[in-house]
Motif scaffolding. Structure first.
Motif, PDB file in Angstrom:
ATOM      1  N   ALA A  14       0.845  -1.196   0.000  1.00 51.33           N
ATOM      2  CA  ALA A  14       0.000   0.000   0.000  1.00 51.33           C
ATOM      3  C   ALA A  14       0.881   1.248   0.000  1.00 51.33           C
ATOM      4  CB  ALA A  14      -0.920  -0.011   1.208  1.00 51.33           C
ATOM      5  N   GLY A  15       0.469   2.218  -0.827  1.00 49.11           N
ATOM      6  CA  GLY A  15       1.254   3.433  -0.986  1.00 49.11           C
ATOM      7  C   GLY A  15       2.247   3.379  -2.124  1.00 49.11           C
ATOM      8  N   GLY A  16       2.446   2.206  -2.663  1.00 50.36           N
ATOM      9  CA  GLY A  16       3.398   2.024  -3.757  1.00 50.36           C
ATOM     10  C   GLY A  16       2.800   2.347  -5.109  1.00 50.36           C
ATOM     11  N   SER A  17       3.596   2.069  -6.150  1.00 53.30           N
ATOM     12  CA  SER A  17       3.194   2.403  -7.520  1.00 53.30           C
ATOM     13  C   SER A  17       3.436   1.224  -8.455  1.00 53.30           C
ATOM     14  CB  SER A  17       4.004   3.609  -8.031  1.00 53.30           C
ATOM     15  OG  SER A  17       3.788   4.754  -7.254  1.00 53.30           O
ATOM     16  N   TRP A  75       3.310   6.130 -31.295  1.00 54.68           N
ATOM     17  CA  TRP A  75       4.292   5.424 -32.127  1.00 54.68           C
ATOM     18  C   TRP A  75       4.424   3.962 -31.742  1.00 54.68           C
ATOM     19  CZ3 TRP A  75       5.457   7.672 -36.433  1.00 54.68           C
ATOM     20  CH2 TRP A  75       5.445   9.066 -36.490  1.00 54.68           C
ATOM     21  N   LYS A  76       4.262   3.685 -30.434  1.00 57.71           N
ATOM     22  CA  LYS A  76       4.393   2.319 -29.957  1.00 57.71           C
ATOM     23  C   LYS A  76       3.055   1.593 -29.867  1.00 57.71           C
ATOM     24  CE  LYS A  76       8.522   3.226 -27.152  1.00 57.71           C
ATOM     25  NZ  LYS A  76       9.109   3.176 -25.785  1.00 57.71           N
ATOM     26  N   ASN A  77       1.964   2.292 -30.217  1.00 58.42           N
ATOM     27  CA  ASN A  77       0.626   1.697 -30.095  1.00 58.42           C
ATOM     28  C   ASN A  77       0.423   1.103 -28.705  1.00 58.42           C
ATOM     29  OD1 ASN A  77      -0.388   2.336 -32.610  1.00 58.42           O
ATOM     30  ND2 ASN A  77       0.314   0.437 -33.548  1.00 58.42           N
ATOM     31  N   THR A  78       0.846   1.862 -27.711  1.00 56.49           N
ATOM     32  CA  THR A  78       0.782   1.370 -26.341  1.00 56.49           C
ATOM     33  C   THR A  78       0.081   2.388 -25.452  1.00 56.49           C
ATOM     34  OG1 THR A  78       2.817   0.092 -26.626  1.00 56.49           O
ATOM     35  CG2 THR A  78       2.163   0.600 -24.378  1.00 56.49           C
ATOM     36  N   VAL A  79      -0.748   1.871 -24.579  1.00 59.02           N
ATOM     37  CA  VAL A  79      -1.435   2.681 -23.587  1.00 59.02           C
ATOM     38  C   VAL A  79      -0.916   2.281 -22.209  1.00 59.02           C
ATOM     39  CG1 VAL A  79      -3.656   3.222 -22.551  1.00 59.02           C
ATOM     40  CG2 VAL A  79      -3.489   2.884 -25.004  1.00 59.02           C
ATOM     41  N   TYR A  80      -0.770   3.281 -21.351  1.00 62.24           N
ATOM     42  CA  TYR A  80      -0.241   3.045 -20.024  1.00 62.24           C
ATOM     43  C   TYR A  80      -1.249   3.463 -18.953  1.00 62.24           C
ATOM     44  CZ  TYR A  80       4.072   3.060 -22.754  1.00 62.24           C
ATOM     45  OH  TYR A  80       5.035   2.798 -23.697  1.00 62.24           O
ATOM     46  N   LEU A  81      -1.142   2.825 -17.809  1.00 65.40           N
ATOM     47  CA  LEU A  81      -1.886   3.255 -16.639  1.00 65.40           C
ATOM     48  C   LEU A  81      -0.882   3.333 -15.491  1.00 65.40           C
ATOM     49  CD1 LEU A  81      -4.732   3.986 -15.606  1.00 65.40           C
ATOM     50  CD2 LEU A  81      -4.862   1.657 -14.709  1.00 65.40           C
ATOM     51  N   GLN A  82      -0.496   4.553 -15.154  1.00 65.71           N
ATOM     52  CA  GLN A  82       0.391   4.776 -14.024  1.00 65.71           C
ATOM     53  C   GLN A  82      -0.453   4.847 -12.763  1.00 65.71           C
ATOM     54  OE1 GLN A  82       3.872   5.052 -13.844  1.00 65.71           O
ATOM     55  NE2 GLN A  82       3.500   5.050 -11.635  1.00 65.71           N
ATOM     56  N   MET A  83      -0.178   3.951 -11.835  1.00 68.56           N
ATOM     57  CA  MET A  83      -0.975   3.856 -10.616  1.00 68.56           C
ATOM     58  C   MET A  83      -0.093   4.209  -9.421  1.00 68.56           C
ATOM     59  SD  MET A  83      -3.112   0.374 -11.472  1.00 68.56           S
ATOM     60  CE  MET A  83      -1.673  -0.665 -11.308  1.00 68.56           C
ATOM     61  N   ASN A  84      -0.434   5.301  -8.756  1.00 72.66           N
ATOM     62  CA  ASN A  84       0.308   5.750  -7.584  1.00 72.66           C
ATOM     63  C   ASN A  84      -0.577   5.681  -6.338  1.00 72.66           C
ATOM     64  OD1 ASN A  84       2.504   6.423  -9.274  1.00 72.66           O
ATOM     65  ND2 ASN A  84       1.689   8.484  -9.613  1.00 72.66           N
ATOM     66  N   SER A  85       0.062   5.752  -5.187  1.00 69.24           N
ATOM     67  CA  SER A  85      -0.669   5.729  -3.909  1.00 69.24           C
ATOM     68  C   SER A  85      -1.665   4.583  -3.875  1.00 69.24           C
ATOM     69  CB  SER A  85      -1.387   7.069  -3.696  1.00 69.24           C
ATOM     70  OG  SER A  85      -0.471   8.137  -3.709  1.00 69.24           O
ATOM     71  N   LEU A  86      -1.211   3.418  -4.242  1.00 63.67           N
ATOM     72  CA  LEU A  86      -2.102   2.260  -4.334  1.00 63.67           C
ATOM     73  C   LEU A  86      -2.643   1.863  -2.975  1.00 63.67           C
ATOM     74  CD1 LEU A  86      -0.150   0.292  -7.026  1.00 63.67           C
ATOM     75  CD2 LEU A  86      -2.567   0.885  -7.174  1.00 63.67           C
ATOM     76  N   LYS A  87      -3.883   1.392  -2.999  1.00 59.85           N
ATOM     77  CA  LYS A  87      -4.587   0.976  -1.795  1.00 59.85           C
ATOM     78  C   LYS A  87      -4.967  -0.498  -1.929  1.00 59.85           C
ATOM     79  CE  LYS A  87      -6.788   5.541  -1.612  1.00 59.85           C
ATOM     80  NZ  LYS A  87      -8.097   6.248  -1.594  1.00 59.85           N
ATOM     81  N   PRO A  88      -5.183  -1.182  -0.817  1.00 57.94           N
ATOM     82  CA  PRO A  88      -5.613  -2.590  -0.906  1.00 57.94           C
ATOM     83  C   PRO A  88      -6.879  -2.758  -1.741  1.00 57.94           C
ATOM     84  CG  PRO A  88      -4.871  -2.105   1.302  1.00 57.94           C
ATOM     85  CD  PRO A  88      -4.863  -0.804   0.569  1.00 57.94           C
ATOM     86  N   GLU A  89      -7.764  -1.782  -1.713  1.00 58.33           N
ATOM     87  CA  GLU A  89      -9.004  -1.878  -2.498  1.00 58.33           C
ATOM     88  C   GLU A  89      -8.776  -1.737  -4.002  1.00 58.33           C
ATOM     89  OE1 GLU A  89      -8.418   0.096   0.149  1.00 58.33           O
ATOM     90  OE2 GLU A  89      -9.428   2.041  -0.067  1.00 58.33           O
ATOM     91  N   ASP A  90      -7.551  -1.413  -4.410  1.00 52.59           N
ATOM     92  CA  ASP A  90      -7.223  -1.397  -5.835  1.00 52.59           C
ATOM     93  C   ASP A  90      -6.876  -2.797  -6.352  1.00 52.59           C
ATOM     94  OD1 ASP A  90      -5.491   1.672  -5.249  1.00 52.59           O
ATOM     95  OD2 ASP A  90      -7.443   1.434  -6.208  1.00 52.59           O
ATOM     96  N   THR A  91      -6.798  -3.762  -5.450  1.00 52.91           N
ATOM     97  CA  THR A  91      -6.507  -5.138  -5.857  1.00 52.91           C
ATOM     98  C   THR A  91      -7.579  -5.644  -6.807  1.00 52.91           C
ATOM     99  OG1 THR A  91      -5.305  -5.652  -3.827  1.00 52.91           O
ATOM    100  CG2 THR A  91      -6.268  -7.506  -5.036  1.00 52.91           C
ATOM    101  N   THR A 119      -2.073  -6.769  -7.129  1.00 56.54           N
ATOM    102  CA  THR A 119      -2.371  -7.070  -5.738  1.00 56.54           C
ATOM    103  C   THR A 119      -1.658  -6.055  -4.849  1.00 56.54           C
ATOM    104  OG1 THR A 119      -2.560  -9.425  -6.242  1.00 56.54           O
ATOM    105  CG2 THR A 119      -2.293  -8.805  -3.925  1.00 56.54           C
ATOM    106  N   VAL A 120      -2.437  -5.398  -4.011  1.00 52.34           N
ATOM    107  CA  VAL A 120      -1.885  -4.391  -3.112  1.00 52.34           C
ATOM    108  C   VAL A 120      -2.028  -4.902  -1.682  1.00 52.34           C
ATOM    109  CG1 VAL A 120      -1.931  -1.982  -2.391  1.00 52.34           C
ATOM    110  CG2 VAL A 120      -2.601  -2.607  -4.733  1.00 52.34           C
TER     111      VAL A 120
END
Length: 122
Positions: A14-17, A75-91, A119-120
């Motif tokens: 929790a709190g990680g990225s 250019w890379k045909n890529t989508v990202y999801l940067q997830m910060n301040s992760l919580k257990p409920e983000d699992t 998994t958080v």
């Protein structure tokens, strides 16, 4: 044929990225609206975020606003999801999805990746 492949899931405290990636295989020159959904254990799949086909429009569910950032590399045909301040409920299992128009409900997205587990721990 549109194919989506996610990567980047894992276990974090929790709190990680974490940063999720989704690489899209499409016809040359085709651009799609991309979104992330997630499904927690025992729950339905829910919307997380969407980005327009040129990256100029983004929208987030309230539960992740100000913590998650969606972006795309054309250019890379890529989508990202940067997830910060992760919580257990983000699992959840996180899914990448694609459509031709901006939508927010899963039934409007015809193309899906296989999912990646996040998994958080508390």
């Amino acid at each position: 044929q549109v194919q989506l492949v996610e990567s980047g899931g894992g276990l974090v405290q929790a709190g990680g990225s974490l940063r999720l990636s989704c690489t899209v295989s499409v016809r040359t020159g085709e651009r799609l609206v991309m979104a992330w959904f997630r499904q927690a254990p025992g729950k339905e799949r829910t919307f997380v975020s969407v980005i327009g086909d040129r990256g100029g429009y983004t929208y987030y569910d309230d539960s992740v606003k100000d913590r998650f950032t969606i972006s795309r590399d054309m250019w890379k045909n890529t989508v990202y999801l940067q997830m910060n301040s992760l919580k257990p409920e983000d699992t959840a299992v996180y899914y990448c999805a694609a459509a031709r128009y901006i939508r927010y409900d899963e039934s409007s997205f015809p193309y899906w990746g296989q999912g990646t587990q996040v998994t958080v721990s508390s």
